[in-house]
Design an enzyme around this catalytic site. Sequence first.
Site, PDB file in Angstrom:
ATOM      1  N   ARG A  15      12.671   0.197   8.799  1.00 19.07           N
ATOM      2  CA  ARG A  15      12.748   0.590   7.390  1.00 19.07           C
ATOM      3  C   ARG A  15      13.191   2.061   7.280  1.00 19.07           C
ATOM      4  O   ARG A  15      13.229   2.777   8.268  1.00 19.07           O
ATOM      5  CB  ARG A  15      11.371   0.404   6.716  1.00 19.07           C
ATOM      6  CG  ARG A  15      10.998  -1.048   6.512  1.00 19.07           C
ATOM      7  CD  ARG A  15       9.568  -1.214   6.043  1.00 19.07           C
ATOM      8  NE  ARG A  15       8.602  -0.957   7.098  1.00 19.07           N
ATOM      9  CZ  ARG A  15       7.279  -1.037   6.946  1.00 19.07           C
ATOM     10  NH1 ARG A  15       6.780  -1.355   5.784  1.00 19.07           N
ATOM     11  NH2 ARG A  15       6.471  -0.811   7.967  1.00 19.07           N
ATOM     12  N   LYS A  75       6.595   5.096   7.955  1.00 14.08           N
ATOM     13  CA  LYS A  75       5.398   5.046   8.818  1.00 14.08           C
ATOM     14  C   LYS A  75       4.801   6.445   8.987  1.00 14.08           C
ATOM     15  O   LYS A  75       5.444   7.456   8.731  1.00 14.08           O
ATOM     16  CB  LYS A  75       5.763   4.481  10.207  1.00 14.08           C
ATOM     17  CG  LYS A  75       6.157   3.026  10.197  1.00 14.08           C
ATOM     18  CD  LYS A  75       5.131   2.122   9.547  1.00 14.08           C
ATOM     19  CE  LYS A  75       3.929   1.856  10.422  1.00 14.08           C
ATOM     20  NZ  LYS A  75       2.986   0.918   9.753  1.00 14.08           N
ATOM     21  N   TYR A  94       3.313   6.415   4.420  1.00 11.69           N
ATOM     22  CA  TYR A  94       2.056   5.757   4.824  1.00 11.69           C
ATOM     23  C   TYR A  94       1.407   6.609   5.908  1.00 11.69           C
ATOM     24  O   TYR A  94       2.099   7.104   6.809  1.00 11.69           O
ATOM     25  CB  TYR A  94       2.327   4.352   5.399  1.00 11.69           C
ATOM     26  CG  TYR A  94       2.704   3.326   4.367  1.00 11.69           C
ATOM     27  CD1 TYR A  94       1.793   2.912   3.401  1.00 11.69           C
ATOM     28  CD2 TYR A  94       3.964   2.753   4.358  1.00 11.69           C
ATOM     29  CE1 TYR A  94       2.135   1.971   2.441  1.00 11.69           C
ATOM     30  CE2 TYR A  94       4.320   1.809   3.399  1.00 11.69           C
ATOM     31  CZ  TYR A  94       3.393   1.421   2.444  1.00 11.69           C
ATOM     32  OH  TYR A  94       3.743   0.493   1.494  1.00 11.69           O
ATOM     33  N   HIS A  96      -2.535   6.028   6.892  1.00 17.53           N
ATOM     34  CA  HIS A  96      -3.652   5.276   7.506  1.00 17.53           C
ATOM     35  C   HIS A  96      -4.490   6.186   8.408  1.00 17.53           C
ATOM     36  O   HIS A  96      -4.733   5.878   9.577  1.00 17.53           O
ATOM     37  CB  HIS A  96      -3.134   4.058   8.288  1.00 17.53           C
ATOM     38  CG  HIS A  96      -2.420   3.063   7.427  1.00 17.53           C
ATOM     39  ND1 HIS A  96      -3.081   2.255   6.528  1.00 17.53           N
ATOM     40  CD2 HIS A  96      -1.112   2.768   7.301  1.00 17.53           C
ATOM     41  CE1 HIS A  96      -2.204   1.503   5.894  1.00 17.53           C
ATOM     42  NE2 HIS A  96      -1.000   1.797   6.321  1.00 17.53           N
ATOM     43  N   GLU A 118      -0.731   4.634   0.806  1.00 15.23           N
ATOM     44  CA  GLU A 118      -1.748   3.585   0.689  1.00 15.23           C
ATOM     45  C   GLU A 118      -2.958   3.974  -0.150  1.00 15.23           C
ATOM     46  O   GLU A 118      -3.775   3.116  -0.476  1.00 15.23           O
ATOM     47  CB  GLU A 118      -2.206   3.086   2.079  1.00 15.23           C
ATOM     48  CG  GLU A 118      -3.059   4.059   2.886  1.00 15.23           C
ATOM     49  CD  GLU A 118      -2.244   5.065   3.685  1.00 15.23           C
ATOM     50  OE1 GLU A 118      -1.020   5.131   3.514  1.00 15.23           O
ATOM     51  OE2 GLU A 118      -2.867   5.795   4.494  1.00 15.23           O
ATOM     52  N   ASP A 198     -11.957 -17.049  -1.829  1.00  9.87           N
ATOM     53  CA  ASP A 198     -12.189 -15.634  -2.163  1.00  9.87           C
ATOM     54  C   ASP A 198     -13.637 -15.487  -2.601  1.00  9.87           C
ATOM     55  O   ASP A 198     -14.278 -16.450  -3.034  1.00  9.87           O
ATOM     56  CB  ASP A 198     -11.236 -15.159  -3.265  1.00  9.87           C
ATOM     57  CG  ASP A 198     -11.046 -13.635  -3.247  1.00  9.87           C
ATOM     58  OD1 ASP A 198      -9.937 -13.179  -2.911  1.00  9.87           O
ATOM     59  OD2 ASP A 198     -12.013 -12.906  -3.562  1.00  9.87           O
ATOM     60  N   ALA A 268      -4.535  -9.362   7.965  1.00  7.08           N
ATOM     61  CA  ALA A 268      -5.497  -8.243   7.854  1.00  7.08           C
ATOM     62  C   ALA A 268      -5.707  -7.509   9.178  1.00  7.08           C
ATOM     63  O   ALA A 268      -6.621  -6.692   9.296  1.00  7.08           O
ATOM     64  CB  ALA A 268      -6.829  -8.758   7.325  1.00  7.08           C
ATOM     65  N   ASP A 270      -4.228  -5.080  10.392  1.00  7.85           N
ATOM     66  CA  ASP A 270      -4.150  -3.615  10.295  1.00  7.85           C
ATOM     67  C   ASP A 270      -5.500  -3.004   9.918  1.00  7.85           C
ATOM     68  O   ASP A 270      -5.699  -1.801  10.044  1.00  7.85           O
ATOM     69  CB  ASP A 270      -3.052  -3.170   9.314  1.00  7.85           C
ATOM     70  CG  ASP A 270      -3.251  -3.722   7.912  1.00  7.85           C
ATOM     71  OD1 ASP A 270      -4.065  -4.640   7.727  1.00  7.85           O
ATOM     72  OD2 ASP A 270      -2.588  -3.212   6.988  1.00  7.85           O
ATOM     73  N   VAL A 298       0.828  -9.759  13.938  1.00  9.85           N
ATOM     74  CA  VAL A 298       1.747  -8.611  13.910  1.00  9.85           C
ATOM     75  C   VAL A 298       1.256  -7.591  12.877  1.00  9.85           C
ATOM     76  O   VAL A 298       1.029  -7.919  11.714  1.00  9.85           O
ATOM     77  CB  VAL A 298       3.187  -9.070  13.595  1.00  9.85           C
ATOM     78  CG1 VAL A 298       4.109  -7.872  13.429  1.00  9.85           C
ATOM     79  CG2 VAL A 298       3.695  -9.998  14.702  1.00  9.85           C
ATOM     80  N   ALA A 299       1.095  -6.351  13.348  1.00 12.60           N
ATOM     81  CA  ALA A 299       0.469  -5.338  12.493  1.00 12.60           C
ATOM     82  C   ALA A 299       1.440  -4.720  11.485  1.00 12.60           C
ATOM     83  O   ALA A 299       1.007  -4.179  10.474  1.00 12.60           O
ATOM     84  CB  ALA A 299      -0.143  -4.242  13.363  1.00 12.60           C
TER      85      ALA A 299
HETATM   86  N1  LIG Z   1      -0.022  -7.014   8.893  1.00 16.11           N
HETATM   87  C1  LIG Z   1       0.763  -6.427   7.996  1.00 16.11           C
HETATM   88  O1  LIG Z   1       1.915  -6.130   8.262  1.00 16.11           O
HETATM   89  C2  LIG Z   1       0.223  -6.157   6.612  1.00 16.11           C
HETATM   90  C3  LIG Z   1       1.113  -5.848   5.578  1.00 16.11           C
HETATM   91  C4  LIG Z   1       0.575  -5.649   4.291  1.00 16.11           C
HETATM   92  C5  LIG Z   1      -0.808  -5.736   4.078  1.00 16.11           C
HETATM   93  N2  LIG Z   1      -1.633  -6.011   5.142  1.00 16.11           N
HETATM   94  C6  LIG Z   1      -3.090  -6.131   5.006  1.00 16.11           C
HETATM   95  O2  LIG Z   1      -3.465  -7.356   4.404  1.00 16.11           O
HETATM   96  C7  LIG Z   1      -4.804  -7.221   3.923  1.00 16.11           C
HETATM   97  C8  LIG Z   1      -4.894  -7.776   2.503  1.00 16.11           C
HETATM   98  O3  LIG Z   1      -4.191  -6.925   1.615  1.00 16.11           O
HETATM   99  P1  LIG Z   1      -4.093  -7.209   0.053  1.00 16.11           P
HETATM  100  O4  LIG Z   1      -3.111  -6.214  -0.481  1.00 16.11           O
HETATM  101  O5  LIG Z   1      -3.878  -8.654  -0.215  1.00 16.11           O
HETATM  102  O6  LIG Z   1      -5.569  -6.811  -0.430  1.00 16.11           O
HETATM  103  P2  LIG Z   1      -6.239  -7.204  -1.840  1.00 16.11           P
HETATM  104  O7  LIG Z   1      -7.280  -6.191  -2.092  1.00 16.11           O
HETATM  105  O8  LIG Z   1      -5.187  -7.420  -2.878  1.00 16.11           O
HETATM  106  O9  LIG Z   1      -6.929  -8.625  -1.564  1.00 16.11           O
HETATM  107  C9  LIG Z   1      -8.015  -8.794  -0.712  1.00 16.11           C
HETATM  108  C10 LIG Z   1      -8.841  -9.971  -1.202  1.00 16.11           C
HETATM  109  O10 LIG Z   1      -9.830 -10.252  -0.202  1.00 16.11           O
HETATM  110  C11 LIG Z   1     -10.968 -10.727  -0.902  1.00 16.11           C
HETATM  111  N3  LIG Z   1     -12.140 -10.693  -0.030  1.00 16.11           N
HETATM  112  C12 LIG Z   1     -12.822  -9.626   0.424  1.00 16.11           C
HETATM  113  N4  LIG Z   1     -13.845 -10.031   1.213  1.00 16.11           N
HETATM  114  C13 LIG Z   1     -13.803 -11.391   1.250  1.00 16.11           C
HETATM  115  C14 LIG Z   1     -14.582 -12.385   1.889  1.00 16.11           C
HETATM  116  N5  LIG Z   1     -15.634 -12.067   2.639  1.00 16.11           N
HETATM  117  N6  LIG Z   1     -14.239 -13.691   1.704  1.00 16.11           N
HETATM  118  C15 LIG Z   1     -13.161 -14.013   0.959  1.00 16.11           C
HETATM  119  N7  LIG Z   1     -12.390 -13.112   0.317  1.00 16.11           N
HETATM  120  C16 LIG Z   1     -12.708 -11.812   0.468  1.00 16.11           C
HETATM  121  C17 LIG Z   1     -11.052  -9.799  -2.114  1.00 16.11           C
HETATM  122  O11 LIG Z   1     -11.878 -10.338  -3.136  1.00 16.11           O
HETATM  123  C18 LIG Z   1      -9.584  -9.708  -2.521  1.00 16.11           C
HETATM  124  O12 LIG Z   1      -9.218 -10.683  -3.493  1.00 16.11           O
HETATM  125  C19 LIG Z   1      -5.100  -5.717   4.027  1.00 16.11           C
HETATM  126  O13 LIG Z   1      -5.864  -5.486   5.193  1.00 16.11           O
HETATM  127  C20 LIG Z   1      -3.737  -5.098   4.128  1.00 16.11           C
HETATM  128  O14 LIG Z   1      -3.772  -3.811   4.743  1.00 16.11           O
HETATM  129  C21 LIG Z   1      -1.128  -6.205   6.397  1.00 16.11           C
END
Ligand SMILES: NC(=O)c1ccc[n+]([C@@H]2O[C@H](COP(=O)([O-])OP(=O)(O)OC[C@H]3O[C@@H](n4cnc5c(N)ncnc54)[C@H](O)[C@@H]3O)[C@@H](O)[C@H]2O)c1
Length: 371
Positions: A15, A75, A94, A96, A118, A198, A268, A270, A298-299
């Site tokens: 990116r 990044k 970003y 973190h 973030e 959820d 999740a 990350d 993949v992170a």
């Molecule tokens: N791997 C990657 O490349 C990448 C890219 C973008 C985001 N992410 C990650 O993805 C994750 C989710 O991001 P998001 O933007 O959707 O967050 P978000 O806050 O929009 O959604 C998270 C959801 O999880 C729910 N939740 C929390 N605890 C719970 C539980 N015990 N049981 C069920 N649901 C539960 C919350 O109520 C919420 O609706 C984050 O960790 C984010 O950093 C990773």
Amino acid sequence: MRIGVPKEIKTHEYRVGLTPGAVREYVAAGHTVVVETNAGSGIGADDGVYRKAGAVIAENAAEVFATADMIVKVKEPQPSEWVQLREGQILFTYLHLAADPAQTKGLIASGCTAIAYETVTDGKGGLPLLAPMSEVAGRMSIEAAAVAMRRYNGGRGLLIGGVPGVEPARVVVLGGGVVGTHAARMAVGLGADVTVVDRAIPRLRELDEMFGGRVGTRFSTIEAIEHEVFAADVVIGAVLVPGHSAPKLVTANMLKSMRRGSVLVDVAIDQGGCFETSHPTTHDHPTYEIDGIVHYCVANMPGGVPVTSSQALNNATLPYGLQLAHGGFAAVMENAGLRAGLNVHRGRITCKPVAESLGLAYSPIEGGMAA
Ligand SMILES: NC(=O)c1ccc[n+]([C@@H]2O[C@H](COP(=O)([O-])OP(=O)(O)OC[C@H]3O[C@@H](n4cnc5c(N)ncnc54)[C@H](O)[C@@H]3O)[C@@H](O)[C@H]2O)c1
């Protein structure tokens, strides 16, 4: 203001901080943009495209860091970049930091003003600069699951949508936020049988409305998760508890009761991952198998689709970046969303969760710190 865009140097990061379209906006607003040569090669934008957009091309990163008032990246800065940042210079990217004491130290030592995408907030308390990457990762998660489900990739050998007369795959999405909603949208589009779990009932209501009943919803309990996961072909991990590491909703023991060849996609990861058996992987080797269950962890998923991701990121960052370019540090003081994004300023940590996570001193900017 003079805005600098170095080429991203993290492994497999394609990116770019500013797209040519964003450069045009900064230049039209009267700013100068310096872009490192080949910074846009990952999105197919060569130096000529950037020049046409009004950018000045720098021969190397050193020139960008030495001359810019604000650095715009994707990044977190790497060690060779920390040392090039300086007091009074704004870093917008970003970061973190909560899990990265070494980088935090580097930013403190630089004296720069570091604003983390973030932690920037909007008027509704949302995270507008994190959301676009969650949208991308959510949508990619189903593509990743579809590939991992192929027999030759270790999966069960199922087509996500089935065909007429043959049942589709069962996709369970843990966490119905931004990632989860976009995963559900893609899975529904491919014809899967989809359930979202959820712990927020209002969110489940919204999803029920949004998908017109096409997606099943379940309140998150141990029993509900076991029931859904044991019957699933694909589980998408998309939970987030802001500021904390992800809860381990699927334990190592639970894998034994899952169908062989099922696929776990831990978006999740990350935040430490929501499956006990997850560990970060890269786009080079995205999957591994434990107890016959394929894991994809993949992170930096959006890094694999840099054209889409850079555009989506720039759409979100542009209004904030322009405010910073116009007002400098004063814009941070005037805009509550940008203030929430301020993590490090003149050698102090100005973001409470970051300071708490790292056990370091917190200095609120309202506390009379010099601008
Ligand atoms: N791997 C990657 O490349 C990448 C890219 C973008 C985001 N992410 C990650 O993805 C994750 C989710 O991001 P998001 O933007 O959707 O967050 P978000 O806050 O929009 O959604 C998270 C959801 O999880 C729910 N939740 C929390 N605890 C719970 C539980 N015990 N049981 C069920 N649901 C539960 C919350 O109520 C919420 O609706 C984050 O960790 C984010 O950093 C990773």
